[in-house]
Design a protein around this motif. Structure first.
Motif, PDB file in Angstrom:
ATOM      1  N   LEU A  73       0.859  -1.191   0.000  1.00 46.32           N
ATOM      2  CA  LEU A  73       0.000   0.000   0.000  1.00 46.32           C
ATOM      3  C   LEU A  73       0.889   1.233   0.000  1.00 46.32           C
ATOM      4  CD1 LEU A  73      -2.650  -0.946   2.757  1.00 46.32           C
ATOM      5  CD2 LEU A  73      -2.619  -1.604   0.350  1.00 46.32           C
ATOM      6  N   ASP A  74       0.632   2.131  -0.949  1.00 42.83           N
ATOM      7  CA  ASP A  74       1.424   3.358  -1.042  1.00 42.83           C
ATOM      8  C   ASP A  74       0.540   4.552  -0.689  1.00 42.83           C
ATOM      9  OD1 ASP A  74       3.893   4.862  -2.184  1.00 42.83           O
ATOM     10  OD2 ASP A  74       2.187   5.785  -3.202  1.00 42.83           O
ATOM     11  N   THR A  75       1.012   5.360   0.266  1.00 44.93           N
ATOM     12  CA  THR A  75       0.233   6.522   0.663  1.00 44.93           C
ATOM     13  C   THR A  75       1.183   7.676   0.956  1.00 44.93           C
ATOM     14  OG1 THR A  75      -1.468   7.296   2.216  1.00 44.93           O
ATOM     15  CG2 THR A  75       0.137   5.732   3.096  1.00 44.93           C
ATOM     16  N   PRO A 297       0.811   4.691 -13.793  1.00 40.13           N
ATOM     17  CA  PRO A 297       0.858   3.901 -15.028  1.00 40.13           C
ATOM     18  C   PRO A 297      -0.100   4.417 -16.105  1.00 40.13           C
ATOM     19  CG  PRO A 297      -0.261   2.695 -13.254  1.00 40.13           C
ATOM     20  CD  PRO A 297       0.399   3.881 -12.626  1.00 40.13           C
ATOM     21  N   PHE A 298      -1.258   4.965 -15.668  1.00 39.16           N
ATOM     22  CA  PHE A 298      -2.268   5.407 -16.651  1.00 39.16           C
ATOM     23  C   PHE A 298      -2.336   6.918 -16.808  1.00 39.16           C
ATOM     24  CE2 PHE A 298      -4.462   1.561 -14.707  1.00 39.16           C
ATOM     25  CZ  PHE A 298      -3.971   0.697 -15.665  1.00 39.16           C
ATOM     26  N   ASN A 299      -1.739   7.648 -15.901  1.00 37.34           N
ATOM     27  CA  ASN A 299      -1.817   9.117 -15.954  1.00 37.34           C
ATOM     28  C   ASN A 299      -0.501   9.664 -16.481  1.00 37.34           C
ATOM     29  OD1 ASN A 299      -4.397   9.696 -15.185  1.00 37.34           O
ATOM     30  ND2 ASN A 299      -3.906  10.259 -13.081  1.00 37.34           N
ATOM     31  N   MET A 377      -6.065   2.041  -8.011  1.00 34.10           N
ATOM     32  CA  MET A 377      -7.247   1.168  -8.195  1.00 34.10           C
ATOM     33  C   MET A 377      -8.289   1.476  -7.118  1.00 34.10           C
ATOM     34  SD  MET A 377      -5.371  -2.494  -7.666  1.00 34.10           S
ATOM     35  CE  MET A 377      -3.819  -2.688  -6.850  1.00 34.10           C
ATOM     36  N   ARG A 378      -8.855   2.685  -7.217  1.00 30.49           N
ATOM     37  CA  ARG A 378      -9.749   3.136  -6.150  1.00 30.49           C
ATOM     38  C   ARG A 378     -11.193   2.698  -6.339  1.00 30.49           C
ATOM     39  NH1 ARG A 378     -11.163   8.737  -6.015  1.00 30.49           N
ATOM     40  NH2 ARG A 378     -12.012   9.265  -8.035  1.00 30.49           N
ATOM     41  N   ARG A 379     -11.415   1.800  -7.293  1.00 36.66           N
ATOM     42  CA  ARG A 379     -12.727   1.160  -7.468  1.00 36.66           C
ATOM     43  C   ARG A 379     -12.504  -0.337  -7.567  1.00 36.66           C
ATOM     44  NH1 ARG A 379     -16.366   5.149  -9.246  1.00 36.66           N
ATOM     45  NH2 ARG A 379     -15.209   7.054  -9.722  1.00 36.66           N
ATOM     46  N   ASN A 381     -13.755  -2.549  -9.479  1.00 36.10           N
ATOM     47  CA  ASN A 381     -13.544  -3.104 -10.822  1.00 36.10           C
ATOM     48  C   ASN A 381     -12.115  -2.868 -11.322  1.00 36.10           C
ATOM     49  OD1 ASN A 381     -14.540  -0.359 -11.016  1.00 36.10           O
ATOM     50  ND2 ASN A 381     -14.528  -0.628 -13.229  1.00 36.10           N
ATOM     51  N   TYR A 382     -11.436  -1.824 -10.797  1.00 39.43           N
ATOM     52  CA  TYR A 382     -10.036  -1.609 -11.170  1.00 39.43           C
ATOM     53  C   TYR A 382      -9.154  -2.692 -10.530  1.00 39.43           C
ATOM     54  CZ  TYR A 382     -11.400   3.219 -12.509  1.00 39.43           C
ATOM     55  OH  TYR A 382     -11.976   4.320 -13.080  1.00 39.43           O
ATOM     56  N   VAL A 383      -9.518  -3.123  -9.318  1.00 41.56           N
ATOM     57  CA  VAL A 383      -8.736  -4.189  -8.655  1.00 41.56           C
ATOM     58  C   VAL A 383      -8.891  -5.488  -9.453  1.00 41.56           C
ATOM     59  CG1 VAL A 383      -8.348  -5.470  -6.512  1.00 41.56           C
ATOM     60  CG2 VAL A 383      -9.143  -3.088  -6.405  1.00 41.56           C
TER      61      VAL A 383
HETATM   62  N1  LIG Z   1       5.376  11.640  -6.358  1.00 39.32           N
HETATM   63  C1  LIG Z   1       4.775  10.589  -5.872  1.00 39.32           C
HETATM   64  O1  LIG Z   1       5.181  10.049  -4.862  1.00 39.32           O
HETATM   65  C2  LIG Z   1       3.589  10.026  -6.578  1.00 39.32           C
HETATM   66  C3  LIG Z   1       3.078  10.636  -7.715  1.00 39.32           C
HETATM   67  C4  LIG Z   1       1.989  10.062  -8.343  1.00 39.32           C
HETATM   68  C5  LIG Z   1       1.435   8.883  -7.846  1.00 39.32           C
HETATM   69  N2  LIG Z   1       1.934   8.307  -6.715  1.00 39.32           N
HETATM   70  C6  LIG Z   1       1.388   7.037  -6.173  1.00 39.32           C
HETATM   71  O2  LIG Z   1       1.127   6.168  -7.248  1.00 39.32           O
HETATM   72  C7  LIG Z   1      -0.246   5.796  -7.274  1.00 39.32           C
HETATM   73  C8  LIG Z   1      -0.688   5.575  -8.703  1.00 39.32           C
HETATM   74  O3  LIG Z   1      -0.746   6.802  -9.402  1.00 39.32           O
HETATM   75  P1  LIG Z   1      -2.141   7.521  -9.763  1.00 39.32           P
HETATM   76  O4  LIG Z   1      -3.207   6.991  -8.880  1.00 39.32           O
HETATM   77  O5  LIG Z   1      -1.875   8.971  -9.767  1.00 39.32           O
HETATM   78  O6  LIG Z   1      -2.330   7.105 -11.270  1.00 39.32           O
HETATM   79  P2  LIG Z   1      -2.817   5.750 -12.005  1.00 39.32           P
HETATM   80  O7  LIG Z   1      -2.528   4.552 -11.184  1.00 39.32           O
HETATM   81  O8  LIG Z   1      -2.242   5.850 -13.362  1.00 39.32           O
HETATM   82  O9  LIG Z   1      -4.390   5.904 -12.043  1.00 39.32           O
HETATM   83  C9  LIG Z   1      -4.976   7.039 -12.661  1.00 39.32           C
HETATM   84  C10 LIG Z   1      -6.449   6.847 -12.781  1.00 39.32           C
HETATM   85  O10 LIG Z   1      -6.716   5.797 -13.715  1.00 39.32           O
HETATM   86  C11 LIG Z   1      -7.979   5.220 -13.410  1.00 39.32           C
HETATM   87  N3  LIG Z   1      -7.802   3.770 -13.301  1.00 39.32           N
HETATM   88  C12 LIG Z   1      -7.124   3.063 -12.366  1.00 39.32           C
HETATM   89  N4  LIG Z   1      -7.157   1.753 -12.636  1.00 39.32           N
HETATM   90  C13 LIG Z   1      -7.875   1.632 -13.782  1.00 39.32           C
HETATM   91  C14 LIG Z   1      -8.239   0.511 -14.583  1.00 39.32           C
HETATM   92  N5  LIG Z   1      -7.880  -0.743 -14.258  1.00 39.32           N
HETATM   93  N6  LIG Z   1      -8.968   0.750 -15.706  1.00 39.32           N
HETATM   94  C15 LIG Z   1      -9.329   1.994 -16.055  1.00 39.32           C
HETATM   95  N7  LIG Z   1      -9.000   3.102 -15.330  1.00 39.32           N
HETATM   96  C16 LIG Z   1      -8.273   2.909 -14.214  1.00 39.32           C
HETATM   97  C17 LIG Z   1      -8.472   5.880 -12.128  1.00 39.32           C
HETATM   98  O11 LIG Z   1      -9.291   6.971 -12.551  1.00 39.32           O
HETATM   99  P3  LIG Z   1     -10.599   7.508 -11.775  1.00 39.32           P
HETATM  100  O12 LIG Z   1     -10.164   7.707 -10.385  1.00 39.32           O
HETATM  101  O13 LIG Z   1     -10.884   8.762 -12.520  1.00 39.32           O
HETATM  102  O14 LIG Z   1     -11.630   6.475 -11.922  1.00 39.32           O
HETATM  103  C18 LIG Z   1      -7.192   6.385 -11.525  1.00 39.32           C
HETATM  104  O15 LIG Z   1      -7.396   7.448 -10.643  1.00 39.32           O
HETATM  105  C19 LIG Z   1      -0.941   6.923  -6.532  1.00 39.32           C
HETATM  106  O16 LIG Z   1      -2.232   6.557  -6.078  1.00 39.32           O
HETATM  107  C20 LIG Z   1       0.057   7.202  -5.438  1.00 39.32           C
HETATM  108  O17 LIG Z   1      -0.044   6.233  -4.418  1.00 39.32           O
HETATM  109  C21 LIG Z   1       3.020   8.843  -6.093  1.00 39.32           C
END
Ligand SMILES: NC(=O)c1ccc[n+]([C@@H]2O[C@H](COP(=O)([O-])OP(=O)(O)OC[C@H]3O[C@@H](n4cnc5c(N)ncnc54)[C@H](OP(=O)(O)O)[C@@H]3O)[C@@H](O)[C@H]2O)c1
Length: 416
Positions: A73-75, A297-299, A377-379, A381-383
């Motif tokens: 878990l990363d927070t 990974p997705f953003n 994976m805050r839903r 279905n994403y998990v």
């Molecule tokens: N500098 C840092 O330390 C830093 C920076 C960035 C991130 N992080 C860590 O990395 C984690 C991951 O990054 P992130 O949450 O920003 O980006 P991410 O994992 O790329 O997720 C981005 C968005 O994609 C959607 N998503 C997730 N899983 C999906 C799936 N299976 N299918 C379709 N859409 C999906 C969700 O959108 P919706 O919420 O809109 O539904 C989610 O908020 C963060 O939660 C945080 O713990 C750390």
């Protein structure tokens, strides 16, 4: 009451053996001799106890992920103004009380450095009281940042309290490049800025070594959005220099983990030609027993904008105006193109039906030298989607697949 214990190689191996499922079966060491972690970790940015932070569906997703065997878990202290840590603490306590989990089965990673919300009030109060923290960088009325070791340790104790634990598995200094940004803004020469930056990190690392000795953390490291960026970026952070800094503190240091973004558009950690260090970040980390967590990974951030690397989740009939319609069309076109490219380069059988999100996760999680992919994976279905991705066959040429997709991307070509 807080939970005792921490995750170790033995405890995470023991806890995974009697259970089923790919998040249990496929695990690797977070760092050399460290605890074993699932190939995908739960990213908890934008989760919390208030409806604005996705409650209650985020709680459901988190609990489901833990029950399915996600054990990383990363927070961060600043996610949701502390609410992310509180939600994790409550969920962990519930599952431990119900007998589904033990504290030592889960690897908890948190971060410190930002002063926002309640933390900003605390920092400002100290300033008013004449006891200001040092190394404070002010980026406007609602965001300050500090690399004062005393501030980092203060944040650590609040993080442990919110998580309800005695010992945090990993504490990361959160985006320390803010110091380099502040120096750049003040026109301080880059060499001087870098030298003062690593000196300041050395003081933080020394304090974190004491936190390890006190049993408050097991390991520490750095999370940076500019790790492995080219040297011409004045805010770039070098893994080699972080390693050298930790060695100056102690030959037997507990600097064990780094975190940075990695996706099909932001490839710094794996791009040999762009890294400041002799090897790319992942190779250097692997050669030094350091764990690498990758995020977003997705953003994908590109030229100040955000590109979502998943299939559109919006229905065409939910779209209300022309601009949204065009946006959805572009998103659909991009995701189709990306899927087509990935399928062209993935030669491993079993990927024919995988959707874009699973193709992205697979190409990342099988990068040599990478410990785990953090996914928001805050839903629930994403998990489920992440679990299906983790169950796909191992990709032997994941690094080449990403390199080829990156070469094909129009964004990249436009830059050259
Ligand atoms: N500098 C840092 O330390 C830093 C920076 C960035 C991130 N992080 C860590 O990395 C984690 C991951 O990054 P992130 O949450 O920003 O980006 P991410 O994992 O790329 O997720 C981005 C968005 O994609 C959607 N998503 C997730 N899983 C999906 C799936 N299976 N299918 C379709 N859409 C999906 C969700 O959108 P919706 O919420 O809109 O539904 C989610 O908020 C963060 O939660 C945080 O713990 C750390």
């Amino acid at each position: 009451m807080s939970l005792n214990g921490f995750a170790s190689a033995e405890s995470t191996m023991r806890s995974s053996s009697p259970r089923q499922g790919v998040f249990h079966e496929r695990r690797r060491a977070l760092y050399e001799n460290g605890p074993l972690v699932s190939l995908i970790g739960f990213g908890s940015y934008r989760i919390g106890l208030s409806p604005g932070l996705g409650h209650p569906h985020c709680r459901e997703a988190l609990e489901y992920a833990l029950r399915r065997g996600v054990n990383l878990l990363d927070t961060s202290a600043n996610y949701g103004n502390g609410q992310s840590e509180l939600l994790i603490g409550q969920t962990l306590a519930k599952l431990v009380t119900e007998g589904h989990l033990t504290r030592d089965a889960v690897v908890l990673v948190s971060k410190a450095g930002y002063a926002q919300g309640n933390t900003l009030e605390l920092v400002q109060q100290r300033e008013r009281d004449g006891q200001a923290f040092e190394s404070v960088f002010k980026f406007g009325s609602d965001l300050w940042y500090s690399l004062d070791p005393e501030f980092i340790l203060d944040q650590l104790s609040r993080t442990r309290a919110r998580l309800g634990i005695e010992c945090l598995d990993v504490l990361l200094i959160h985006n320390p490049e803010y110091m380099l940004k502040a120096y750049e803004h003040n026109n301080i020469p880059v060499d001087q800025a870098r030298s003062e930056f690593y000196n300041q990190l050395e003081k933080c690392f020394a304090a974190l070594e004491q936190a390890v000795a006190a049993g408050h953390i097991r390991a520490y490291g750095v999370s940076s959005n500019t790790l492995g960026a080219t040297t011409d970026d004045p805010t770039s952070v070098s893994l080699q220099r972080l390693l050298d800094t930790a060695k100056r503190v102690s030959a037997q240091n507990s600097f064990k983990v780094v975190q940075c973004p990695l996706n099909w558009i932001e490839v710094n950690p794996i791009a040999v030609e762009s890294a400041d260090d002799q090897d790319n970040t992942l190779t250097l980390a692997r050669n030094n027993g350091i764990g690498v967590l990758v995020n977003r990974p997705f953003n994908a951030m590109h030229e100040g904008g955000l590109i979502r690397l998943t299939r559109p989740t919006v229905d065409a009939d939910q779209v209300v105006d022309e601009e949204q319609r065009k946006g959805l069309q572009n998103w659909s076109r991009l995701s189709n193109d990306l899927e087509r490219m990935a399928r062209e380069y993935i030669s491993t059988p079993g990927y024919e039906e995988a959707p874009l999100s699973q193709l992205v996760l697979s190409t990342l999680m099988w990068q040599p030298g990478l410990s785990s992919v953090l996914c928001g994976m805050r839903r629930k279905n994403y998990v489920v989607d992440a679990e299906q991705a983790a169950a796909l066959p191992m990709l032997v040429n994941a690094d080449q697949v990403i390199a080829q997709i990156y070469q094909d991307l129009e964004f990249h070509k436009a830059e050259n």
